[in-house]
Scaffold this active site. Structure first.
Site, short mmCIF file in Angstrom:
data_model
loop_
_atom_site.label_atom_id
_atom_site.label_comp_id
_atom_site.label_asym_id
_atom_site.label_seq_id
_atom_site.Cartn_x
_atom_site.Cartn_y
_atom_site.Cartn_z
N ILE A 15 16.55 -174.05 34.60
CA ILE A 15 15.39 -173.80 33.72
C ILE A 15 15.53 -174.61 32.43
O ILE A 15 14.58 -175.26 31.97
CB ILE A 15 15.23 -172.30 33.39
CG1 ILE A 15 15.26 -171.46 34.67
CG2 ILE A 15 13.92 -172.07 32.65
CD1 ILE A 15 15.24 -169.96 34.43
N ASP A 36 25.50 -178.53 26.65
CA ASP A 36 25.87 -177.95 27.94
C ASP A 36 27.34 -178.24 28.24
O ASP A 36 27.85 -179.32 27.92
CB ASP A 36 24.99 -178.55 29.05
CG ASP A 36 24.93 -177.67 30.29
OD1 ASP A 36 23.85 -177.12 30.57
OD2 ASP A 36 25.97 -177.53 30.97
N THR A 128 16.44 -161.91 31.02
CA THR A 128 15.95 -161.68 32.38
C THR A 128 15.37 -160.28 32.54
O THR A 128 15.82 -159.35 31.84
CB THR A 128 17.11 -161.86 33.39
OG1 THR A 128 16.73 -161.34 34.65
CG2 THR A 128 18.37 -161.13 32.94
N ASP A 129 14.44 -160.12 33.47
CA ASP A 129 13.91 -158.78 33.75
C ASP A 129 14.99 -157.88 34.38
O ASP A 129 14.86 -156.67 34.42
CB ASP A 129 12.67 -158.84 34.65
CG ASP A 129 12.90 -159.51 36.00
OD1 ASP A 129 14.04 -159.94 36.29
OD2 ASP A 129 11.93 -159.62 36.78
N GLU A 130 16.10 -158.50 34.85
CA GLU A 130 17.14 -157.70 35.52
C GLU A 130 17.84 -156.74 34.56
O GLU A 130 18.51 -155.81 34.99
CB GLU A 130 18.14 -158.63 36.22
CG GLU A 130 17.44 -159.53 37.22
CD GLU A 130 18.36 -160.33 38.15
OE1 GLU A 130 19.49 -159.91 38.40
OE2 GLU A 130 17.89 -161.38 38.64
N TYR A 155 26.19 -159.35 36.17
CA TYR A 155 25.33 -160.37 35.56
C TYR A 155 24.33 -159.73 34.60
O TYR A 155 24.26 -160.09 33.41
CB TYR A 155 24.59 -161.17 36.64
CG TYR A 155 23.38 -161.92 36.11
CD1 TYR A 155 23.53 -163.00 35.24
CD2 TYR A 155 22.08 -161.55 36.47
CE1 TYR A 155 22.43 -163.68 34.73
CE2 TYR A 155 20.98 -162.22 35.98
CZ TYR A 155 21.15 -163.29 35.10
OH TYR A 155 20.05 -163.95 34.60
N LYS A 159 23.89 -159.93 30.47
CA LYS A 159 22.66 -160.39 29.80
C LYS A 159 22.14 -159.30 28.85
O LYS A 159 21.71 -159.59 27.73
CB LYS A 159 21.59 -160.76 30.83
CG LYS A 159 21.88 -162.01 31.65
CD LYS A 159 21.98 -163.29 30.83
CE LYS A 159 20.63 -163.74 30.30
NZ LYS A 159 20.76 -165.08 29.63
P1 NAD Z 1 21.72 -172.29 35.70
O1 NAD Z 1 22.92 -171.56 36.24
O2 NAD Z 1 20.95 -173.19 36.57
O3 NAD Z 1 22.18 -173.17 34.43
C1 NAD Z 1 23.05 -172.68 33.46
C2 NAD Z 1 23.49 -173.86 32.58
O4 NAD Z 1 24.36 -173.33 31.56
C3 NAD Z 1 24.28 -174.92 33.35
O5 NAD Z 1 23.82 -176.21 33.02
C4 NAD Z 1 25.72 -174.71 32.87
O6 NAD Z 1 26.49 -175.90 32.87
C5 NAD Z 1 25.49 -174.19 31.46
N1 NAD Z 1 26.63 -173.40 30.96
C6 NAD Z 1 27.29 -172.41 31.62
N2 NAD Z 1 28.30 -171.95 30.85
C7 NAD Z 1 28.25 -172.65 29.69
C8 NAD Z 1 29.03 -172.60 28.49
N3 NAD Z 1 30.08 -171.78 28.36
N4 NAD Z 1 28.70 -173.45 27.49
C9 NAD Z 1 27.66 -174.33 27.62
N5 NAD Z 1 26.91 -174.42 28.74
C10 NAD Z 1 27.20 -173.57 29.75
O7 NAD Z 1 20.81 -171.15 35.07
P2 NAD Z 1 19.22 -171.02 35.06
O8 NAD Z 1 18.78 -170.44 36.34
O9 NAD Z 1 18.63 -172.27 34.57
O10 NAD Z 1 19.04 -169.88 33.96
C11 NAD Z 1 18.90 -170.21 32.58
C12 NAD Z 1 18.77 -168.93 31.78
O11 NAD Z 1 17.65 -168.19 32.23
C13 NAD Z 1 19.97 -168.00 31.91
O12 NAD Z 1 20.26 -167.45 30.64
C14 NAD Z 1 19.51 -166.94 32.87
O13 NAD Z 1 20.15 -165.69 32.60
C15 NAD Z 1 18.03 -166.87 32.56
N6 NAD Z 1 17.19 -166.43 33.70
C16 NAD Z 1 17.17 -167.13 34.87
C17 NAD Z 1 16.34 -166.72 35.90
C18 NAD Z 1 16.24 -167.48 37.20
O14 NAD Z 1 15.46 -167.09 38.06
N7 NAD Z 1 16.95 -168.58 37.39
C19 NAD Z 1 15.56 -165.58 35.77
C20 NAD Z 1 15.63 -164.86 34.57
C21 NAD Z 1 16.43 -165.31 33.53
P1 TYD Z 2 18.62 -164.67 44.00
O1 TYD Z 2 17.89 -165.93 44.24
O2 TYD Z 2 20.12 -164.69 44.02
O3 TYD Z 2 18.09 -164.06 42.63
P2 TYD Z 2 18.32 -162.57 41.99
O4 TYD Z 2 19.46 -161.93 42.66
O5 TYD Z 2 18.63 -162.90 40.57
O6 TYD Z 2 17.03 -161.85 42.18
O7 TYD Z 2 18.15 -163.61 45.08
C1 TYD Z 2 16.77 -163.30 45.26
C2 TYD Z 2 16.69 -162.22 46.31
O8 TYD Z 2 17.10 -162.79 47.56
C3 TYD Z 2 17.62 -161.05 46.07
O9 TYD Z 2 16.97 -159.85 46.48
C4 TYD Z 2 18.81 -161.32 46.97
C5 TYD Z 2 18.20 -162.08 48.14
N1 TYD Z 2 19.09 -163.07 48.76
C6 TYD Z 2 19.26 -163.08 50.15
O10 TYD Z 2 18.68 -162.26 50.87
N2 TYD Z 2 20.08 -164.03 50.70
C7 TYD Z 2 20.74 -164.94 49.95
O11 TYD Z 2 21.52 -165.77 50.53
C8 TYD Z 2 20.55 -164.95 48.54
C9 TYD Z 2 21.25 -165.94 47.66
C10 TYD Z 2 19.70 -163.99 47.98
#
Ligand code: NAD
Ligand code: TYD
Length: 339
Positions: A15, A36, A128-130, A155, A159
């Site tokens: 993101i 990063d 996150t909504d989690e 996780y 958060k």
């Molecule tokens: P991601 O895992 O793809 O990327 C995380 C980035 O943070 C990576 O580039 C990593 O190198 C960097 N990083 C990790 N540890 C670090 C440290 N100690 N110092 C500096 N950089 C560091 O994550 P994402 O999916 O892009 O998520 C970004 C944010 O959004 C997170 O805070 C996550 O909790 C939040 N979020 C993600 C989702 C989702 O669906 N992916 C949903 C809700 C919230």
């Molecule tokens: P994920 O993409 O890991 O996001 P989050 O756990 O943060 O919601 O998982 C999305 C949903 O998919 C979650 O209910 C777990 C499920 N899931 C599987 O069923 N199989 C998989 O291999 C993974 C990674 C997730």
């Protein structure tokens, strides 16, 4: 007009990476600093098209490293911080919670200290909504900004802890902040450990797709570009101290998501393999986005248009995800799934 400096943490990840590109293109008058550590989830190849632009800068640093972060803030005097850097995968937090506490909790606190010290204009904390825990399957119930925090996984607990620190720095020191809590993102550059990119990459390689439990758990899907626009809005227009939920009535069961991808790619549902359920697997997440809509946000993608665009992107950018799944990822996959 003086140029603004925007620090984006985690801008080599999914993101944060999309957000960095969005900001570099949209605001030539801002200097965008991508900070990063380049963990397994970070890569800079995604920024090839912007890395020579004058308003893009990269700093390799660990957000939990006080000795590196404080002097950086003192030198650069950032105006804005948008904080994405985190350990982000629930399954990894179940096997190794310690690094989630270090990065997500301690790392956020170090950034808050640095932001307080130089007196920034706004700190946007991407959460996150989690953190709200889980909903049951009643489709009329949603998370709002008033829903109590009840995180269930290491996780989401890490958060929620970081959210509370952000709130505390606002209440105690008057640090200008916003917290955003979004639903599950998907789109370009999503690391193939998460459900959607894992499914796309495995289906394209005719490999089995692991679905946890009965596949009936529900997630609310948000296209990453709609999320970037939401954060841009909150950064500029968010009321100081407020929390904004980001999501958009795109609920699907995991099985529906996997079947949709298989169908678009014209493959067989025999690729689906039901595997052991995730420990403490949250049943359902769903967001009421009214507060953010009142600020002026509207998503541009439905799940149907977004998933089609995303699959197209994975077809056009095979070399990006193939290089990821051919490395250390193999060991992760074998340990995680023993398939
Ligand atoms: P991601 O895992 O793809 O990327 C995380 C980035 O943070 C990576 O580039 C990593 O190198 C960097 N990083 C990790 N540890 C670090 C440290 N100690 N110092 C500096 N950089 C560091 O994550 P994402 O999916 O892009 O998520 C970004 C944010 O959004 C997170 O805070 C996550 O909790 C939040 N979020 C993600 C989702 C989702 O669906 N992916 C949903 C809700 C919230
Ligand atoms: P994920 O993409 O890991 O996001 P989050 O756990 O943060 O919601 O998982 C999305 C949903 O998919 C979650 O209910 C777990 C499920 N899931 C599987 O069923 N199989 C998989 O291999 C993974 C990674 C997730």
């Amino acid at each position: 007009m003086t140029r603004k400096k925007v620090l984006v943490t985690g801008g080599a990840g999914f993101i944060g990476g999309n957000f960095v590109q969005y900001m570099v293109d949209k605001y030539p008058q801002y200097d965008i600093y991508n900070l990063d550590l380049l963990t397994y989830a970070g890569d800079l190849t995604k920024h090839r098209d912007i890395e020579t632009k004058e308003n893009y800068h990269f700093v390799k640093a660990d957000i939990a490293d006080h000795e590196a972060i404080i002097p950086l803030f003192e030198k650069e005097k950032f105006d804005f911080v948008v904080h994405f850097a985190a350990e982000s995968h629930v399954d990894r937090s179940i096997t190794d919670p310690g690094v989630f506490v270090r990065t997500n909790v301690l790392g956020t606190q170090v950034l808050l200290d640095a932001a307080k010290q130089v007196g920034i204009t706004k700190f946007v904390h991407v959460s996150t909504d989690e953190v709200y825990g889980e909903l049951d399957f009643d489709p009329t119930t949603f998370f709002t900004e008033e829903t109590p925090l009840q995180p269930n996984s290491p996780y989401s607990a890490s958060k929620a802890s970081s959210d509370l620190l952000v709130r505390a720095y606002h209440e105690t020191y008057g640090l200008p902040i916003n917290i955003t809590r979004c639903s599950n993102n998907y789109g370009p550059y999503h690391f193939p450990e998460k459900l959607i990119p894992l499914t796309i990459s495995r289906v394209l390689n005719d490999q089995k797709v692991p679905v946890y439990g009965d596949g009936k758990n529900i997630r609310d899907w948000l296209h990453v570009i709609d999320h970037c626009a939401a954060i841009d809005l909150v950064l500029h227009e968010g009321v100081n101290g407020e929390v904004y939920n980001v999501g958009g009535h795109n609920e699907r069961t995991n099985l529906e998501v996997v079947k949709t991808i298989i169908s678009i790619l014209g493959k067989s549902e025999d690729l689906i393999e039901f595997v052991k359920d995730r420990l403490g697997h949250d049943k359902r997440y769903a967001i009421d986005p009214t507060k953010l809509e009142q600020l002026g946000w509207k998503p541009t993608y439905t799940f149907e248009t977004g998933i089609a665009q995303t699959i197209e992107w994975y077809l056009d950018n095979k070399e990006w995800w193939e290089q990821i799944i051919s490395g250390e990822y193999q060991n992760y996959f074998e340990k995680q799934y023993s398939m």
